[in-house]
Structure formats: C-alpha cells, structure tokens
Design an enzyme around this catalytic site. Structure first.
Site, PDB file in Angstrom:
ATOM      1  N   LYS A   1      23.694  45.308  10.748  1.00 46.62           N
ATOM      2  CA  LYS A   1      23.554  44.162  12.159  1.00 46.62           C
ATOM      3  C   LYS A   1      24.376  44.903  13.151  1.00 46.62           C
ATOM      4  O   LYS A   1      25.352  45.598  13.215  1.00 46.62           O
ATOM      5  CB  LYS A   1      24.432  42.829  11.656  1.00 46.62           C
ATOM      6  CG  LYS A   1      23.600  42.099  10.813  1.00 46.62           C
ATOM      7  CD  LYS A   1      22.446  41.412  11.535  1.00 46.62           C
ATOM      8  CE  LYS A   1      21.755  40.575  10.604  1.00 46.62           C
ATOM      9  NZ  LYS A   1      20.815  39.241  11.223  1.00 46.62           N
TER      10      LYS A   1
ATOM     11  N   ARG B   1      21.030  40.061   1.734  1.00 42.43           N
ATOM     12  CA  ARG B   1      19.797  40.492   2.413  1.00 42.43           C
ATOM     13  C   ARG B   1      20.241  42.203   2.675  1.00 42.43           C
ATOM     14  O   ARG B   1      21.149  41.979   3.676  1.00 42.43           O
ATOM     15  CB  ARG B   1      19.271  39.893   3.565  1.00 42.43           C
ATOM     16  CG  ARG B   1      17.767  40.080   3.898  1.00 42.43           C
ATOM     17  CD  ARG B   1      17.674  40.737   5.254  1.00 42.43           C
ATOM     18  NE  ARG B   1      18.706  40.605   6.246  1.00 42.43           N
ATOM     19  CZ  ARG B   1      19.234  41.764   6.834  1.00 42.43           C
ATOM     20  NH1 ARG B   1      18.837  42.972   6.547  1.00 42.43           N
ATOM     21  NH2 ARG B   1      20.211  41.627   7.862  1.00 42.43           N
TER      22      ARG B   1
END
Length: 151
Positions: free
Chosen positions: A93, A128
């Site tokens: 991210k 994830r």
C-alpha cells in the site's frame, strides 16, 4: 445468496477516482464499524448466513495514513464487536511508502510483512497479499509463537 459463496464486505469512502482527496472522518473507527455492521446485518436479512461473511476495513480506500493506523489498532475491536472474521489488506500500500519512503510498490515487502504480522496480532485472520511465500513464513512464525504450529 444462492451460490453459498463467502462474502467480503469492505469499507470505502468515496469513489476510486477521488477517494484519496482529503478524506475526513469524525471517528474513523466508529464510522467504519457502523458501516460494516449495517452491511453485515443487511446481508443476513437477505439470507446470507453470518458464517459466510468476512469484513475488511478497507485500508487505503478513502483513508489517510492516520486513519489506516487507527483502524489497524482497532482490528480486535472490529472482530469482537461484529463477531466476524476480519481481512486486512496492507500489501504494498502507498501508506507503507509514506512510512518508509519507498515509492515503488515492489520495494515495500519488509513493510508489508510487518503489517501482516501486526494485523494478525491485532485480530485479523485473513490477509490479502502479493508476496504469498514470504507472508506464509511470517504466518508460520506467528503461529509457532502463539502455540498454533502444526507439527
């Protein structure tokens, strides 16, 4: 409902094209918790069994770094109050790039692994990830530490 597949409910504030343009919350944890509770209840009313529902606070989806960290610190609260498994998706991210200074997503493996471990410690039970092999090693070490090793 008829498929009997699992359902993952994710929080996102805004639309993908604009969600990162100054997202604001009065209480990010309370608002995400309320949204996920409402959606889980709606799924149950529609006939989806609760044991088929997973929740995802939506790290990076209409949230600042501060919002993301507040949610990370509250994963156990989400799991306990909703009584549902929590999915955490921190892998590569941009928030990790802001923390580490690593601008390229493929340079964020160490930070992704750290967040996977913190997410597990915080109560997430589904991760994830992009780097499955490396994350699996982290999970195995965490399981051994927790006394859950299989062997």
């Amino acid at each position: 409902r008829e498929s009997q597949c699992a359902v993952c409910l994710m929080h996102m504030k805004g639309e993908p094209a604009t969600m990162q343009q100054a997202p604001r919350y009065d209480d990010v944890v309370g608002e995400v918790l309320g949204f996920l509770r409402e959606r889980a209840d709606a799924c149950e009313r529609a006939g989806i069994a609760r044991d088929r529902i997973v929740v995802d606070p939506g790290f990076g989806f209409g949230k600042t770094l501060g919002h993301n960290l507040a949610l990370l610190r509250s994963l156990r609260r989400l799991r306990e109050e909703l009584r549902l498994p929590v999915l955490a998706g921190w892998s590569r991210k941009s928030s990790l790039g802001r923390i580490t200074g690593r601008t390229a997503p493929d340079e964020r493996l160490p930070a992704s692994l750290a967040m996977a471990l913190l997410s597990l410690q915080g109560g997430a039970r589904i991760l994830r990830v992009h780097d499955v092999r490396e994350t699996r090693d982290v999970v195995r070490v965490w399981e051994a530490y927790e006394g859950m090793e299989s062997g």
